[in-house]
Scaffold this motif. Structure first.
Motif, PDB file in Angstrom:
ATOM      1  N   VAL D 193      -5.213 -11.090 -10.059  1.00 33.80           N
ATOM      2  CA  VAL D 193      -5.229  -9.624  -9.988  1.00 33.80           C
ATOM      3  C   VAL D 193      -4.299  -9.166  -8.871  1.00 33.80           C
ATOM      4  O   VAL D 193      -4.301  -9.740  -7.779  1.00 33.80           O
ATOM      5  CB  VAL D 193      -6.659  -9.104  -9.736  1.00 33.80           C
ATOM      6  CG1 VAL D 193      -6.657  -7.626  -9.364  1.00 33.80           C
ATOM      7  CG2 VAL D 193      -7.531  -9.351 -10.962  1.00 33.80           C
ATOM      8  N   LEU D 194      -3.521  -8.132  -9.173  1.00 31.80           N
ATOM      9  CA  LEU D 194      -2.664  -7.520  -8.146  1.00 31.80           C
ATOM     10  C   LEU D 194      -3.077  -6.075  -7.931  1.00 31.80           C
ATOM     11  O   LEU D 194      -3.493  -5.387  -8.875  1.00 31.80           O
ATOM     12  CB  LEU D 194      -1.194  -7.563  -8.586  1.00 31.80           C
ATOM     13  CG  LEU D 194      -0.629  -8.979  -8.708  1.00 31.80           C
ATOM     14  CD1 LEU D 194      -0.538  -9.373 -10.174  1.00 31.80           C
ATOM     15  CD2 LEU D 194       0.718  -9.085  -8.015  1.00 31.80           C
ATOM     16  N   HIS D 195      -2.919  -5.638  -6.699  1.00 35.89           N
ATOM     17  CA  HIS D 195      -3.251  -4.238  -6.390  1.00 35.89           C
ATOM     18  C   HIS D 195      -2.372  -3.775  -5.241  1.00 35.89           C
ATOM     19  O   HIS D 195      -1.684  -4.557  -4.592  1.00 35.89           O
ATOM     20  CB  HIS D 195      -4.735  -4.110  -6.014  1.00 35.89           C
ATOM     21  CG  HIS D 195      -5.087  -4.813  -4.735  1.00 35.89           C
ATOM     22  ND1 HIS D 195      -5.260  -4.138  -3.544  1.00 35.89           N
ATOM     23  CD2 HIS D 195      -5.279  -6.137  -4.460  1.00 35.89           C
ATOM     24  CE1 HIS D 195      -5.557  -5.014  -2.592  1.00 35.89           C
ATOM     25  NE2 HIS D 195      -5.573  -6.225  -3.111  1.00 35.89           N
ATOM     26  N   TRP D 196      -2.420  -2.510  -4.986  1.00 33.41           N
ATOM     27  CA  TRP D 196      -1.729  -1.988  -3.803  1.00 33.41           C
ATOM     28  C   TRP D 196      -2.475  -0.757  -3.316  1.00 33.41           C
ATOM     29  O   TRP D 196      -3.330  -0.219  -4.012  1.00 33.41           O
ATOM     30  CB  TRP D 196      -0.272  -1.665  -4.110  1.00 33.41           C
ATOM     31  CG  TRP D 196      -0.028  -0.331  -4.795  1.00 33.41           C
ATOM     32  CD1 TRP D 196      -0.261  -0.035  -6.106  1.00 33.41           C
ATOM     33  CD2 TRP D 196       0.489   0.866  -4.202  1.00 33.41           C
ATOM     34  NE1 TRP D 196       0.084   1.253  -6.380  1.00 33.41           N
ATOM     35  CE2 TRP D 196       0.560   1.854  -5.234  1.00 33.41           C
ATOM     36  CE3 TRP D 196       0.926   1.214  -2.928  1.00 33.41           C
ATOM     37  CZ2 TRP D 196       1.030   3.148  -5.009  1.00 33.41           C
ATOM     38  CZ3 TRP D 196       1.408   2.505  -2.700  1.00 33.41           C
ATOM     39  CH2 TRP D 196       1.444   3.458  -3.737  1.00 33.41           C
ATOM     40  N   HIS D 197      -2.109  -0.322  -2.118  1.00 36.77           N
ATOM     41  CA  HIS D 197      -2.730   0.898  -1.578  1.00 36.77           C
ATOM     42  C   HIS D 197      -1.768   1.649  -0.676  1.00 36.77           C
ATOM     43  O   HIS D 197      -1.085   1.042   0.133  1.00 36.77           O
ATOM     44  CB  HIS D 197      -4.016   0.583  -0.807  1.00 36.77           C
ATOM     45  CG  HIS D 197      -4.898   1.790  -0.735  1.00 36.77           C
ATOM     46  ND1 HIS D 197      -4.686   2.840   0.122  1.00 36.77           N
ATOM     47  CD2 HIS D 197      -5.994   2.131  -1.467  1.00 36.77           C
ATOM     48  CE1 HIS D 197      -5.596   3.768  -0.070  1.00 36.77           C
ATOM     49  NE2 HIS D 197      -6.408   3.374  -1.029  1.00 36.77           N
ATOM     50  N   PRO D 198      -1.730   2.974  -0.808  1.00 35.37           N
ATOM     51  CA  PRO D 198      -0.922   3.801   0.099  1.00 35.37           C
ATOM     52  C   PRO D 198      -1.343   3.605   1.559  1.00 35.37           C
ATOM     53  O   PRO D 198      -2.527   3.400   1.843  1.00 35.37           O
ATOM     54  CB  PRO D 198      -1.241   5.231  -0.364  1.00 35.37           C
ATOM     55  CG  PRO D 198      -1.600   5.089  -1.807  1.00 35.37           C
ATOM     56  CD  PRO D 198      -2.339   3.785  -1.890  1.00 35.37           C
ATOM     57  N   ALA D 199      -0.353   3.679   2.447  1.00 34.74           N
ATOM     58  CA  ALA D 199      -0.612   3.506   3.878  1.00 34.74           C
ATOM     59  C   ALA D 199       0.546   4.139   4.634  1.00 34.74           C
ATOM     60  O   ALA D 199       1.359   4.872   4.044  1.00 34.74           O
ATOM     61  CB  ALA D 199      -0.732   2.029   4.211  1.00 34.74           C
ATOM     62  N   ASP D 200       0.643   3.857   5.936  1.00 39.47           N
ATOM     63  CA  ASP D 200       1.790   4.373   6.676  1.00 39.47           C
ATOM     64  C   ASP D 200       2.715   3.250   7.145  1.00 39.47           C
ATOM     65  O   ASP D 200       3.507   3.432   8.049  1.00 39.47           O
ATOM     66  CB  ASP D 200       1.358   5.268   7.842  1.00 39.47           C
ATOM     67  CG  ASP D 200       0.724   4.506   8.973  1.00 39.47           C
ATOM     68  OD1 ASP D 200       0.237   3.371   8.744  1.00 39.47           O
ATOM     69  OD2 ASP D 200       0.718   5.025  10.103  1.00 39.47           O
ATOM     70  N   LYS D 201       2.547   2.072   6.514  1.00 39.15           N
ATOM     71  CA  LYS D 201       3.471   0.975   6.801  1.00 39.15           C
ATOM     72  C   LYS D 201       3.461   0.009   5.622  1.00 39.15           C
ATOM     73  O   LYS D 201       2.587   0.092   4.737  1.00 39.15           O
ATOM     74  CB  LYS D 201       3.085   0.269   8.087  1.00 39.15           C
ATOM     75  CG  LYS D 201       1.678  -0.267   8.103  1.00 39.15           C
ATOM     76  CD  LYS D 201       1.295  -0.709   9.506  1.00 39.15           C
ATOM     77  CE  LYS D 201      -0.178  -1.092   9.520  1.00 39.15           C
ATOM     78  NZ  LYS D 201      -0.722  -1.153  10.863  1.00 39.15           N
ATOM     79  N   ASN D 202       4.424  -0.906   5.628  1.00 42.17           N
ATOM     80  CA  ASN D 202       4.574  -1.842   4.512  1.00 42.17           C
ATOM     81  C   ASN D 202       4.041  -3.209   4.912  1.00 42.17           C
ATOM     82  O   ASN D 202       4.533  -3.811   5.876  1.00 42.17           O
ATOM     83  CB  ASN D 202       6.062  -1.961   4.142  1.00 42.17           C
ATOM     84  CG  ASN D 202       6.680  -0.607   3.812  1.00 42.17           C
ATOM     85  OD1 ASN D 202       6.187   0.094   2.932  1.00 42.17           O
ATOM     86  ND2 ASN D 202       7.753  -0.235   4.521  1.00 42.17           N
TER      87      ASN D 202
END
Lengths: 488, 488, 488, 488
Positions: D193-202
């Motif tokens: 499973v892959l996911h991502w999330h908004p943030a203020d850095k990479n």
């Protein structure tokens, strides 16, 4: 000292006069006069006994010398003695006569810790930190015995049928001594019980007193270093804190005049260790023993809730319990008349000086009159909302018709459980008040022996008062008297 | 091992300077060897001293015999003694040499209550309930003195300039002895402070420890009969309960790794009296002394809030306070090298048997290897989130560059403040570990005398660590050392 | 019944004076008969008015239609009207006559939220969740006006001197409407105040009611993410929790029959945010307004303590306050006689059926007899330990001699503030009970106009009751009536 | 950049395998380039979609328009859709291809209450009090879909075998949407499973997040008039207060970095009524789901204890629960390389102006550099002691190997769950950051399809991480998704 008293008995002719006056068909008035005279005749000896017990000042269940002295005196006076009853080393039954009716007079003789006090009107302990008779039980036990001895002599002289007993009841102050005696069945064949208690005024005790239950709640948790690994600890002190909180939240939801009060007797050993042991000593009171049983169950639930909340366990030990006093208006009516017939006493000038000096230490705005010792309070049933204390006489009153007296043995304005009360109880003021009680008890006992209707009325009133109620004590069945309830 | 260090010396910056400087009259290697031999030569005597202090097992501020013995021994070894400094009867300064630089080695010698224990691998108190060296301070004070004596002899032999001092510092365990010595100004002219502490492994102490502040919060209310007139009472116990509640509600709102723990040391005398006196003993800890000062102010507010809520007053007394340890990487680098140079020690077969028997009592799932006594932990800065204890060495480290050692004096797996630690500290295991510490201290002290760059680097690092920070203690200015802080 | 009273009149001291004084132009008997007839004559109209107000069912300070209707009716009857007094839009003074003496009859007309109910003997709201006259104030305001109109007509007919006023007093239910009217000085020239209240029996109200103070305690803290940075938050909810705890711990230490009860009206918005706002709505009550002032100060201290403990601030707003009722035995004696003279009323068969059906919904073990509406309770002073409610009539009674009546407007067994009370107040049962009150008020008012000795006796008793006491309200001086105290 | 990675590949073990395997038909470099181009080609459309969802701003389980739009778009792109899975109306599975392996990309699209905000750098709600995308899930769902569409096109073009799925997962914010999807078995046949999330850095998300469990605790008591009969009430609010107290006392005894926070959502209706209903909404968190299960059991015990203490009952409803994220180092290594390969993005001048204006509203002492959007954080495992939030991705990671990305969609310095985040998520800044995430996801997905060793390594690491652990959720088996968990 005993010798001197017996000698006096023979010379003073009082006894002979009593015997003569006690005619079979005499009036109640004569009977009262006769037994009152007998009280008077024996009073010097028992004042002396009261002073000796005042000197002994022994704590509950350890009243060895006090109990032995009372037993010896009653034996000399013709009573047969059974000691160590109900698993209580200092409890005893002194008995005279046989068959029905059976009338019992109760005697107490335990002192209070920390109230050691000389018979002077300023704070002056005999022994620093020692015990003292701050509740006047030295007078209580002696005055009750004085009444018993006088009635016995009256029975002798008048060939009265029936059994007269004096119950030596230890550890009234927190030891619930009489509750074990009730449990032992010592009141099963008894028709009426009489008692009295020192106070600062003269009145009949017809009911009142708060039912009380007390116990130690000990919580067991898991110790841990409070800085290194607090998460591994389960704090017994947390449980105590939450039990305390739980009790406070309960207060709004119990009937008015309920009392719940506690201390934290064990609150941890070192602040850097999560406590694995903590303890709360709690008392709960209510004007009604039945209500108190419900409240006590809720208190137990609070303790279980606190344990559940904290991952600890709780143990409830050292349970003490006194019921409220069930009044008996049939007996109260006679008691009131008799007390009024006896009347109070008048202080000597010297006694008044002592009383005034003592009153100065009370910090009261208005001082009660010293005339109070002469007066008898009009009869009234106690107000269930009034503040009150507790007594194990309560339990007796749930199983036998019971009536009692208060007499003015303390300087007016003095409350029980104070050094001022202890001081009063060691003086002639206390002893004068005691004799008033002895006479009131003696008159009423004689009435009970002579008047079967009165006994029937007492029984009927007793049944009425307890209709729909059941006597219960919170003391567990298997629990023996807590001989060392004040610590070893 | 020395070889490796010299090779490293070239690359490792600071130490290169040390090596070069030490080579003025002799190579650093020779100097280290010489002073290490002196430690060895004096060790038999100081092992004996450590055992005597172990036997004395005296509590904080009452280490009369222990302090006297150390003073006598150091005097014999050529130190001049000034005793009773900083209002602490058992504190002393032993001094040798004069002028700059001034290097101080710290010694402690107080025992812990309840940890009396024979030098056997099963629970066996010498005196039931007595004190014992559960933190190994018998070794601490003796091992530090052993290092001082060896360095003094080295200075003598090599005409080293400067002042060497041994500070006898009492009452580390909760008495904050060193804080008063800091306040007295005893560290004002000091360049570097060295210390060590018994443990179950060998490592450098470069910072760490939790700052701690402790006090007794005593609430005063108004007593009243809890059944007759509870409304007239103002309960000091209520205040204690609410202060406890307040602390619990604070927990969510303090930084991670803050610790607040307390006991209730006085929770009322009798459950039928509203308590007019109650007391909470509280400790608060934080990885940062500065943060702790804020938290402490909030705790004081909680206590004031509890008083306000209950109509009582609060008194805060017996304040103890230790700061966290300020690390010094310049010193730590040298200390690590020296400790590695010294190396650990190897247990004899007999010692191993003792160790294994003792380990069995620890209740651990996996037992640490006994080889740990031979090894030196790699250097690392302490994790501020790791559980930790506290020490008054912290306060010293806020005013002088400070470095320390832990050595394996306790059987691996044994934690401080246990009877197992006390047992270990009374055996040759503890003494072997002590000698490791003495050598590491001695080598580092010699480096400090011979190497001005090292002292400069230490000073620079100290300034960097404390930039923007101010040393403060919660101990009030006027408060004298609490000689009887454990009760009389 | 009148006969009996006149016979009694000769023996009963005060009333004898009344009777004599009333006999100036006519006998007291005639006067009473005349005004009672006037009540009867006007009753149909005012029953109708009571039903209209019952339909309006307006909440405190928003009784616009109810107040307007009463004003219009009283104006029609010849009273002059001043509306919107004391900053209360729905308060008014209706006045007739001039000069001394000044006699005031109080009227209330606000409904209760959530008690909307049809006039049927089963739960059936007119409007789901709507307001209803669960305290019968539709009857109260109308019945008081009926009495005023009848007395006015009597004064007209008999040329009675003096001033008669009807005070329309809004927001008795929690709005403390009369307290602002007292503050405004509207009672300064008044000689005696009369009032009545719906109940399920007929009796005189001579004192009683608990003094009450209420407020909203709003805590302000600092919000923070409860998971990411709880240490940066200062929880207003923590303050509310600790204030609650503080109140609970206070309970043991306030006089018996004190009441403190609260809800948490704002307890945070989302569990993952440290609440920066939280609120507790609290009421405190006591039989004595003076005692309550002390308790209230302690409650404020508890709130401040909670703020101090949590680093938050507290704001106390929306303060309501009613005093206890000061009894007046001089007035009570006359009131009791007049109420007995008036007598109760007898339910019709239809009314009895309704009453029995309604009683079935009460869940009572034993149902009170329906005969209660016919009977008058013997006079007794209220027991300060009995449970009770509160009323802003209390504040009036601290500044003017005041007397009141309860009459049986609710089906026997029905308590105030229930839908059953609201149902009763909408039927002829309620209206019949109202007329009893109107007559008792009218008779007593006529007595007061005609009998200066009675007014003097009332004044003397008033002075005696308040000797050493000072009227105070907890409502701050600058606070305007809380028109939206129930929310907008 | 690829060069650097290949050089590293030789040293880096697993990645070497990945590189070799990816080179079967083409070099990994070519594959990455190809799919990155496909992302770029589709990005304009999906930026538009992200803006539409930002406008919809729908709350959890009510994301009807957002879910429909995503489904329609994915259907257009060639995916087959199954909607309303796992009893969640807005959940769906978009699927392409068939057979093994099965790779899933997760998409979320729910908004947060109260964070309605225009895309401007000052507080300006679109709708006062309305919902807004303060966590950037408009980008999350769209960016994940963009990756899926690009990979699908890549698979088409390169005849890649296997199944690619996009899971539309509702109600991440407190609704635990994915937990029900796990329970439904939707992840049973999934390899990674892959996911991502908004943030203020990479950065790569390899583990972390706090496990969380939440519930409503509703207490039921017995109402009573708080002034007339408080003893007949059993207060549900008391239970809430004591539960709160119990939680506070627990805090000391849970592992560091545990979180427990609550509000009182129902605290009584009127202060003169003993509340029969009161409610606490509580969340508990821990870095370890296993530890949390223990803590949760203790919290349940606290609630039961509170009920027991107060004679009330407790009901636990609306249980939400997310596990912590189980890291996967095998996947993380590849993910890190891919993210570095993709690189960040550079803000335009206009974007920089917006960013600077927004930063001014943050109240920060030092503002993070805007360069952060260009940089990739070095890889590190999350610190379990660091503050963190929670996500239902956690539960997925306990049943399938899982890896994720954070990218800089928020202006540097902006925290999630703020209006500043909502504003950012509606601008080209957010959309640029989204495309970075889409590319990183796409590259890694392509690697996973082409590289069986990588999948094996992921599986092995997964097994290692979970050795001895069992997945559990506190959501009861029978509980359906709480569609109205935010209230109706």
């Amino acid at each position: 000292m005993m010798k001197k008293i017996l000698q006096c008995g023979l010379k003073c002719g009082v006894f002979a006069g009593v015997a003569l006056a006690a005619a079979q068909g005499q009036t109640a008035k004569d009977a009262h006069q006769q037994v009152a005279n007998l009280v008077e005749a024996n009073s010097a000896n028992w004042k002396q006994v009261s002073k000796q017990i005042w000197d002994f000042a022994e704590l509950g269940y350890h009243e060895n010398k006090s109990s032995a002295l009372l037993q010896a005196q009653l034996k000399d006076a013709g009573f047969s003695i059974k000691s160590g009853v109900a698993d209580e080393p200092t409890a005893f039954v002194a008995s005279y006569g046989e068959g029905k009716p059976v009338i019992v007079i109760l005697g107490e003789f335990d002192a209070l810790p920390g109230l050691s006090q000389k018979a002077v009107p300023e704070r002056a302990p005999v022994t620093q930190g020692g015990a003292g008779h701050g509740c006047g039980h030295n007078l209580l036990g002696s005055g009750a015995a004085l009444a018993a001895v006088a009635v016995k002599q009256y029975m002798d002289a008048n060939h009265v049928k029936g059994t007269l007993r004096y119950y030596g009841t230890p550890a009234e102050e927190g030891g619930s001594g009489k509750v074990y005696m009730v449990r032992e069945g010592l009141f099963k064949d008894v028709d009426v019980v009489l008692h009295w208690h020192p106070a600062d005024k003269n009145s009949v005790i017809d009911g009142g007193a708060l039912a009380v239950t007390s116990a130690k709640f000990t919580f067991h948790g898991v110790a841990a270093h409070a800085s290194m690994a607090p998460d591994r600890g389960r704090s017994a002190l947390d449980a105590v804190m939450l039990m305390g909180n739980g009790i406070e939240f309960m207060r709004e939801h119990v009937p008015s005049n309920t009392r719940m009060h506690y201390i934290i007797s064990k609150g941890g050993v070192a602040p850097n260790v999560v406590p694995d042991l903590a303890q709360i000593d709690l008392m709960a009171r209510s004007p009604s023993n039945t209500t108190l049983q419900d409240i006590w169950k809720r208190i137990l639930d609070v303790s279980k809730g606190a344990a559940l909340m904290t991952g600890t366990t709780v143990e409830v030990t050292d349970i003490g319990s006194d019921a409220d006093i069930i009044g008996n208006d049939a007996l109260a009516q006679v008691a009131q008349k008799n007390l009024e017939e006896v009347g109070g006493y008048t202080m000597s000038e010297e006694e008044q000086k002592f009383a005034r000096d003592l009153q100065k230490t009370l910090g009261l705005d208005t001082l009660p009159s010293l005339e109070l010792t002469k007066e008898i309070e009009p009869f009234h049933r106690p107000d269930p909302n009034a503040p009150s204390a507790s007594t194990d006489v309560g339990d007796v009153s749930w199983v036998v018709p019971t009536i009692g007296f208060s007499t003015a043995t303390f300087v007016p304005g003095v409350a029980a459980h104070t050094w001022q009360a202890a001081a009063s109880a060691g003086t002639s003021i206390g002893q004068d008040g005691m004799v008033v009680a002895s006479k009131a008890l003696a008159l009423t006992t004689v009435d009970l022996f002579s008047n079967p209707q009165l006994r029937e009325a007492a029984k009927a009133d007793f049944a009425k008062e307890l209709a729909g109620k059941t006597y219960r004590t919170s003391i567990p069945e298997g629990q023996k008297p807590l001989i060392d309830y004040r610590g070893k």
